[in-house]
Design a protein around this motif. Structure first.
Motif, PDB file in Angstrom:
ATOM      1  N   UNK A   1      53.973  31.617  -0.699  1.00 60.70           N
ATOM      2  CA  UNK A   1      54.064  30.620   0.369  1.00 60.70           C
ATOM      3  C   UNK A   1      54.501  31.236   1.686  1.00 60.70           C
ATOM      4  N   UNK A   2      54.112  32.494   1.911  1.00 62.19           N
ATOM      5  CA  UNK A   2      54.504  33.189   3.126  1.00 62.19           C
ATOM      6  C   UNK A   2      53.995  32.469   4.376  1.00 62.19           C
ATOM      7  N   UNK A   3      52.787  31.893   4.283  1.00 64.94           N
ATOM      8  CA  UNK A   3      52.227  31.195   5.429  1.00 64.94           C
ATOM      9  C   UNK A   3      53.047  29.984   5.813  1.00 64.94           C
ATOM     10  N   UNK A   4      53.518  29.238   4.826  1.00 65.01           N
ATOM     11  CA  UNK A   4      54.354  28.061   5.088  1.00 65.01           C
ATOM     12  C   UNK A   4      55.693  28.465   5.689  1.00 65.01           C
ATOM     13  N   UNK A   5      56.272  29.542   5.182  1.00 67.89           N
ATOM     14  CA  UNK A   5      57.549  30.017   5.725  1.00 67.89           C
ATOM     15  C   UNK A   5      57.401  30.429   7.183  1.00 67.89           C
ATOM     16  N   UNK A   6      56.301  31.098   7.513  1.00 66.55           N
ATOM     17  CA  UNK A   6      56.039  31.480   8.906  1.00 66.55           C
ATOM     18  C   UNK A   6      55.865  30.238   9.767  1.00 66.55           C
ATOM     19  N   UNK A   7      55.149  29.260   9.240  1.00 65.11           N
ATOM     20  CA  UNK A   7      54.922  28.012   9.969  1.00 65.11           C
ATOM     21  C   UNK A   7      56.251  27.319  10.285  1.00 65.11           C
ATOM     22  N   UNK A   8      57.135  27.246   9.288  1.00 63.16           N
ATOM     23  CA  UNK A   8      58.449  26.624   9.492  1.00 63.16           C
ATOM     24  C   UNK A   8      59.279  27.414  10.503  1.00 63.16           C
ATOM     25  N   UNK A   9      59.187  28.731  10.437  1.00 61.51           N
ATOM     26  CA  UNK A   9      59.951  29.582  11.350  1.00 61.51           C
ATOM     27  C   UNK A   9      59.517  29.376  12.799  1.00 61.51           C
ATOM     28  N   UNK A  13      61.870  28.133  15.880  1.00 60.06           N
ATOM     29  CA  UNK A  13      61.949  28.926  17.117  1.00 60.06           C
ATOM     30  C   UNK A  13      61.521  28.106  18.327  1.00 60.06           C
ATOM     31  N   UNK A  14      60.406  27.396  18.187  1.00 62.43           N
ATOM     32  CA  UNK A  14      59.921  26.574  19.282  1.00 62.43           C
ATOM     33  C   UNK A  14      60.893  25.474  19.645  1.00 62.43           C
ATOM     34  N   UNK A  15      61.537  24.879  18.635  1.00 61.04           N
ATOM     35  CA  UNK A  15      62.509  23.814  18.885  1.00 61.04           C
ATOM     36  C   UNK A  15      63.721  24.356  19.647  1.00 61.04           C
ATOM     37  N   UNK A 131      50.675  27.705  12.611  1.00 63.71           N
ATOM     38  CA  UNK A 131      52.009  28.101  13.053  1.00 63.71           C
ATOM     39  C   UNK A 131      52.060  28.273  14.572  1.00 63.71           C
ATOM     40  N   UNK A 132      51.024  28.868  15.141  1.00 65.89           N
ATOM     41  CA  UNK A 132      50.994  29.064  16.589  1.00 65.89           C
ATOM     42  C   UNK A 132      50.882  27.720  17.329  1.00 65.89           C
ATOM     43  N   UNK A 133      50.058  26.830  16.788  1.00 65.09           N
ATOM     44  CA  UNK A 133      49.931  25.505  17.409  1.00 65.09           C
ATOM     45  C   UNK A 133      51.253  24.740  17.328  1.00 65.09           C
ATOM     46  N   UNK A 134      51.922  24.816  16.189  1.00 65.44           N
ATOM     47  CA  UNK A 134      53.183  24.106  16.002  1.00 65.44           C
ATOM     48  C   UNK A 134      54.299  24.702  16.859  1.00 65.44           C
TER      49      UNK A 134
END
Length: 225
Positions: A1-9, A13-15, A131-134
């Protein structure tokens, strides 16, 4: 689930970045940014509806899903419980912002297809793109609603984790048809969330979130008939 972890990260960061910008943005500028997010959410919702409605094999399913999901959400007071939870983090309009963030982060096709592609093919391309969009979206939302937008990363983790596990367990059941139905419902809820932000109509969008479960249950039952 590396992709999901990156997405959450990227959401975390954005927040954080967005919440720092909030201190330097005047009230009238925050208001115009909120209006911009409302318009963006409305446009994204319309786009999803127009894109996936023609792909629906059961044109009435989204109506039944919204009705049943809304009734279930009202029955368990989902929105009231949600707002009570977030008031511990903010006395402002964080609940509305989180509702929008959760929908924008979780409902998109990339957030549904991504974990499935990751589970079935080991391909994280969709999740990295998402992840980039989020990252951009969370920065803008946090600049308006505050650091509490980061809480949406928790919901995203369990949402994508659900589809990841579901894809592994029910690979023969999950299909483009299910995702099309879910995307239609998501588009409608994003649209209603955008209208709420714009102050046009205050929808109880959170209470309709159980509607996402109805298409999955319908197709699972259908596969056994």
């Amino acid at each position: 689930m590396i992709g999901t972890l990156v997405n959450c990260a990227t959401i975390l960061t954005g927040s954080f970045i967005g919440s720092r910008l909030k201190k330097g943005i005047r009230e009238e500028h925050q208001e115009i940014m909120m209006q911009a997010m409302g318009l963006a959410a409305t446009a994204l919702g319309i786009n999803a509806i127009v894109k996936y409605m023609p792909q629906s094999e059961y044109p009435v399913l989204f109506i039944v899903s919204l009705a049943l999901g809304g009734l279930l959400g009202e029955k368990i007071h989902l929105e009231d419980r949600f707002k009570k939870f977030v008031t511990g983090f903010s006395n402002g309009n964080l609940a509305q912002g989180l509702s929008t963030a959760i929908l924008l982060f979780c409902v998109g096709t990339l957030s549904i297809l991504g974990p499935m592609e990751s589970a079935l093919k080991g391909d994280n391309t969709y999740l990295f793109t998402n992840a980039m969009l989020d990252f951009v979206t969370s920065s803008v939302l946090a600049s308006t609603f505050g650091l509490g937008i980061a809480l949406a990363a928790i919901v995203l983790f369990f949402w994508q984790g659900f589809f990841y596990c579901l894809a592994l367990l029910l690979s023969g059941v999950m299909s483009p048809a299910i995702m099309a139905e879910i995307s239609i419902i998501g588009g409608i809820l994003i649209f209603s969330s955008g209208l709420s932000i714009l102050g046009i109509k205050n929808f109880r969008t959170m209470n309709m979130l159980p509607a996402f479960l109805v298409p999955a249950v319908f197709f699972i039952i259908k596969s056994f008939l």
